[in-house]
Design a protein around this motif. Structure first.
Motif, mmCIF file in Angstrom:
data_model
loop_
_atom_site.group_PDB
_atom_site.id
_atom_site.type_symbol
_atom_site.label_atom_id
_atom_site.label_comp_id
_atom_site.label_asym_id
_atom_site.label_seq_id
_atom_site.Cartn_x
_atom_site.Cartn_y
_atom_site.Cartn_z
ATOM 1 N N ARG A 181 -23.720 84.881 -33.570
ATOM 2 C CA ARG A 181 -24.095 84.958 -32.159
ATOM 3 C C ARG A 181 -22.840 85.037 -31.294
ATOM 4 N NH1 ARG A 181 -27.944 80.624 -28.871
ATOM 5 N NH2 ARG A 181 -28.732 82.108 -27.300
ATOM 6 N N VAL A 182 -22.782 86.055 -30.466
ATOM 7 C CA VAL A 182 -21.658 86.244 -29.549
ATOM 8 C C VAL A 182 -22.107 85.795 -28.160
ATOM 9 C CG1 VAL A 182 -20.085 87.904 -28.503
ATOM 10 C CG2 VAL A 182 -20.751 88.160 -30.917
ATOM 11 N N TRP A 183 -21.349 84.841 -27.594
ATOM 12 C CA TRP A 183 -21.726 84.279 -26.290
ATOM 13 C C TRP A 183 -20.975 84.991 -25.167
ATOM 14 C CZ3 TRP A 183 -25.600 81.183 -25.003
ATOM 15 C CH2 TRP A 183 -25.610 80.627 -23.728
ATOM 16 N N ASP A 184 -21.708 85.413 -24.152
ATOM 17 C CA ASP A 184 -21.119 86.080 -22.987
ATOM 18 C C ASP A 184 -21.016 85.065 -21.863
ATOM 19 O OD1 ASP A 184 -20.537 87.581 -20.699
ATOM 20 O OD2 ASP A 184 -21.564 89.344 -21.490
ATOM 21 N N GLN A 185 -19.753 84.725 -21.492
ATOM 22 C CA GLN A 185 -19.536 83.700 -20.455
ATOM 23 C C GLN A 185 -20.067 84.145 -19.098
ATOM 24 O OE1 GLN A 185 -18.549 80.720 -20.985
ATOM 25 N NE2 GLN A 185 -17.721 80.891 -23.076
ATOM 26 N N LYS A 186 -19.988 85.451 -18.816
ATOM 27 C CA LYS A 186 -20.421 85.936 -17.506
ATOM 28 C C LYS A 186 -21.939 85.833 -17.341
ATOM 29 C CE LYS A 186 -16.575 89.173 -16.911
ATOM 30 N NZ LYS A 186 -16.196 90.602 -16.703
ATOM 31 N N THR A 187 -22.663 86.316 -18.319
ATOM 32 C CA THR A 187 -24.125 86.291 -18.218
ATOM 33 C C THR A 187 -24.728 84.993 -18.730
ATOM 34 O OG1 THR A 187 -24.373 87.305 -20.410
ATOM 35 C CG2 THR A 187 -24.186 88.795 -18.517
ATOM 36 N N GLU A 188 -23.883 84.194 -19.425
ATOM 37 C CA GLU A 188 -24.348 82.950 -20.033
ATOM 38 C C GLU A 188 -25.530 83.205 -20.964
ATOM 39 O OE1 GLU A 188 -25.149 80.089 -17.017
ATOM 40 O OE2 GLU A 188 -23.030 79.788 -16.519
ATOM 41 N N ARG A 189 -25.378 84.260 -21.714
ATOM 42 C CA ARG A 189 -26.396 84.604 -22.698
ATOM 43 C C ARG A 189 -25.724 84.947 -24.022
ATOM 44 N NH1 ARG A 189 -30.444 89.102 -20.624
ATOM 45 N NH2 ARG A 189 -31.265 88.628 -22.710
ATOM 46 N N GLY A 190 -26.458 84.693 -25.101
ATOM 47 C CA GLY A 190 -25.930 85.019 -26.416
ATOM 48 C C GLY A 190 -26.594 86.260 -26.996
ATOM 49 N N GLU A 191 -25.828 87.030 -27.752
ATOM 50 C CA GLU A 191 -26.352 88.242 -28.403
ATOM 51 C C GLU A 191 -26.135 88.102 -29.898
ATOM 52 O OE1 GLU A 191 -28.376 91.512 -28.299
ATOM 53 O OE2 GLU A 191 -27.267 91.375 -26.415
ATOM 54 N N TRP A 192 -27.217 88.231 -30.671
ATOM 55 C CA TRP A 192 -27.125 88.098 -32.118
ATOM 56 C C TRP A 192 -26.718 89.431 -32.750
ATOM 57 C CZ3 TRP A 192 -26.937 83.807 -34.875
ATOM 58 C CH2 TRP A 192 -27.468 82.634 -34.351
ATOM 59 N N TYR A 193 -25.801 89.322 -33.729
ATOM 60 C CA TYR A 193 -25.356 90.475 -34.506
ATOM 61 C C TYR A 193 -25.634 90.202 -35.984
ATOM 62 C CZ TYR A 193 -22.718 92.482 -30.575
ATOM 63 O OH TYR A 193 -22.349 93.059 -29.376
#
Length: 364
Positions: free
Chosen positions: A325-337
């Motif tokens: 899971r890559v966490w995006d600090q700007k959107t405060e959302r995680g994206e699974w790879y």
């Protein structure tokens, strides 16, 4: 010794005795050659979601129009079918499906019984009256167990025979084929004849039994096969698909002969055969060969490739593919790879390759 042709049954009420030499032989009359015999009981076995009810409607539609059956066998004349279903509504399911199948609706009879279905053998006389009134060629009871009262123990051979023998006689008297639809038991068995719910007496009572199951190496295809035929050689198995369109009733699409028996459909695929999961694993390896991919993109691509979500998840576990899971600090959302740790890691990957602990070696 009595002379040839002498009556032996005068003192036996309705029982009679006849020499075989006095009986005039007849030939079988087929409703669907090789699959369904006129004047006999038949059985259609299969799990839910195999399209059993759709198959009965497809057969009834072809019969109503007098057009060839799924294998191309000609129909000698248009015929009438009585469909009695304990599961599907006449107005919202059966009628729309018959429409979609192109049936002559005047030859599709959908009886109403209020809150109580007919039961066997109590309502044999009523069923006979119905068959004779419309001149039915085919009567479908779907599913069989809904028409057996609680006092008829479906797992007891004697009970089943007492319920089905009058139905057998009804088919013989009227010339109507009676098709019984049955679900499969939860047990696994490599013999199709052993898979149905209830006593073996059910299978013994019918002259032909059909069995439907998924194709063992093509998850988009189902197969109709004969698991029993007492009155001739077993016919070829036939492939079919349940075709569902948005906002339209499902229909059956026949694909032609399949070189599989009913028992083949019950056995696990051999190690040399192409398994569905193996194909999904190979597909997933190709998708991850260039590096990590978003899980959402993988699911979307799998759907386009016709790979069910559950099969994809099992392929991921068996491969094995990893998740990160890559966490995006700007959107405060995680994206699974998803990624394959065995392939070279690309420089432009969206994250560094996660550290993996080396395997622990024994002895223990």
């Amino acid at each position: 010794m009595l002379k040839r042709g002498t009556a032996w049954g005068r003192a036996m009420t309705d029982w009679t005795l006849e020499r075989a030499s006095d009986i005039r032989p007849t030939t079988l009359d087929w409703l669907w050659p090789g699959y369904l015999v006129r004047s006999k009981l038949a059985l259609l076995d299969g799990d839910p979601e195999m399209g059993k009810s759709l198959l009965t409607i497809d057969i009834a539609a072809r019969l109503s129009l007098g057009v060839p059956m799924p294998d191309g066998a000609p129909v000698d004349r248009p015929g009438t079918t009585i469909l009695i279903s304990a599961e599907d509504g006449a107005a919202d399911t059966i009628r729309p499906r018959a429409d979609a199948a192109g049936a002559d609706l005047d030859r599709i009879i959908l009886p109403g019984f209020g809150d109580r279905l007919p039961v066997l053998p109590d309502h044999i006389a009523k069923l006979e009256e119905m068959i004779r009134t419309v001149g039915a060629d085919l009567l479908v009871l779907d599913p069989l167990m809904a028409f057996l009262p609680p006092r008829v123990a479906a797992n007891v051979d004697q009970c089943v025979r007492q319920a089905l023998t009058p139905l057998t006689n009804l088919a013989a008297r009227t010339g109507c084929t009676i098709l019984l639809v049955r679900h499969l038991a939860k047990r696994n068995d490599d013999r199709a004849a052993h898979r149905g719910v209830g006593s073996m007496g059910i299978l013994a009572a019918v002259r032909s039994a059909l069995f439907v199951a998924p194709h063992p190496s093509d998850y988009t295809l189902n197969v109709l096969s004969a698991s029993k035929l007492n009155v001739g050689r077993r016919p070829p198995s036939l492939g079919y698909r349940v075709v569902a369109q948005p906002a339209s009733p499902a229909t059956i699409e026949w694909t032609g002969p399949i070189d599989l028996t009913a028992d083949d459909l019950c056995r696990p695929p051999k190690s040399t055969e192409c398994k569905i999961r193996d194909r999904a694993i190979d597909w997933l390896k190709c998708e991850l060969a260039a590096g990590p991919r978003k899980a959402a993109d993988i699911y979307a691509a799998a759907a386009l490739a016709g790979i069910p979500e559950r099969t994809l998840q099992r392929a991921k576990s068996n491969m094995p593919a990893k998740s990160h899971r890559v966490w995006d600090q700007k959107t405060e959302r995680g994206e699974w790879y998803w990624y394959d740790s065995d392939v070279p890691w690309p420089k432009n990957a969206p994250f560094k390759k996660p550290y993996e602990f080396p395997p622990v070696e024994g002895p223990w």
